[in-house]
Design an enzyme around this catalytic site. Sequence first.
Site, PDB file in Angstrom:
ATOM      1  N   ASP A  52     -16.633  42.384 -29.621  1.00  0.00           N
ATOM      2  CA  ASP A  52     -16.945  41.194 -28.815  1.00  0.00           C
ATOM      3  C   ASP A  52     -18.348  41.360 -28.250  1.00  0.00           C
ATOM      4  OD1 ASP A  52     -16.956  38.952 -27.246  1.00  0.00           O
ATOM      5  OD2 ASP A  52     -15.541  39.707 -25.757  1.00  0.00           O
ATOM      6  N   CYS A  69     -19.235  34.423 -28.727  1.00  0.00           N
ATOM      7  CA  CYS A  69     -19.595  33.243 -27.944  1.00  0.00           C
ATOM      8  C   CYS A  69     -20.738  32.483 -28.604  1.00  0.00           C
ATOM      9  CB  CYS A  69     -19.971  33.641 -26.514  1.00  0.00           C
ATOM     10  SG  CYS A  69     -21.394  34.753 -26.430  1.00  0.00           S
TER      11      CYS A  69
END
Length: 410
Positions: free
Chosen positions: A341, A367
């Site tokens: 991540d 993201c």
Amino acid sequence: MSEREIEITTLGHRGDGVAETETGPIYVAGALPGEIVRANVVDGRAQKPVIEKPSPDRIEPVCRHYSACGGCSVQHLAEEPYLVWKSGLVEKALRDRGIETEVSGTIAATMGGRRRAVLTATRAGRHTLLGYHEKASHRLVDIAECPVLDPVIVEALPGLKSLASEVLPKKGELRMTVLVTTTGLDVALDKADKGYERKIPALSQKVVDQNLARLSVNGEVILELRPPLLDMGGIGIVAAPGGFAQATLAAEHALSKLVLEGVGKARTIADLFSGVGTFALRLGRQANVHAVEGDAAALAAFDKALRKPQGLKKVTFERRDLSRRPLVKEELEPYDAVVFDPPRAGAQAQAEQLALSRVKTIVAVSCNPATLARDLRILLDGGYVLQSVTPVDQFHYSPHIEAVAVLTRP
């Protein structure tokens, strides 16, 4: 210069309406697909557009600051087409890398509002402004409400403005990070006036008056009434001052569920770019986990949480800058699954090493659809097969979108 009629065909990746013309695209802020707009056009952008034929998907914005504030770009779009647009952002990023795959419907994970806000404060004569920058401007919108924020933060805005006024720099802006924790608000001020030390008594009194959990200024903890705790799947962890946390609790739960489902029954897992342990602590209930993170403050919080008996399997950690020094093929071999991540820049160097490895399952959380697509392309070229891609929306009314991708090696 004369006005022209413009027909909007698509919604761009930043939330602007886009008209495809013979001379190139025209971008129209605040417009929606299917709308007819009249405006002058300068350098491909509509100036002061007037909507002559509105879309049936257009709704009334819910915030009084919407016309000026740069925090939200699509408050005027109804929920269903809004979520479809978010999935489309991920689909387009993947197609741009030659990845044709089904993208799941977007999970709406904004319930309860944003628990983490990064606000800006500045001087305006004798007054203090606290809020967000205007669209495409350095001017600040002094907010009195914000529909995307947790109501606890909105209620605290007057007190937070008073707090900021004590340490505003003589020139420039003050950055304020506010986090809702289970024990109260954690507030971190950055770029405060260098002489803030003489204001410590006044700051401390405001912390008490406003019942904040903790206040930090320029990295120094001024006063902690209670440790600001985050609940990571039943495990309490003290937030790092001004540190990263998933913006909404609903999104954290949604992302964690997708990660846990993605790794399946893996018994040994590497959690890369692990932060404070959002996934590692949850994964540690079912598998042995090695967490790798470059930020010292995040790892210190993670270490502190591990020092208390939590009913976890073997969980270890390592400080390492994975962008400069990724885990190489040989280091990856012991793991059944890898979760990563990374920040918005993605995990290119790490993806290149994973593509050489024999790790059975990879779960990528991102993201940034563009860098996610780049990293997935590397893994697919290395022999991995894409099993699923699921967008998760935790940045309501904005063009930002999270996504979780699961890959396996045949």
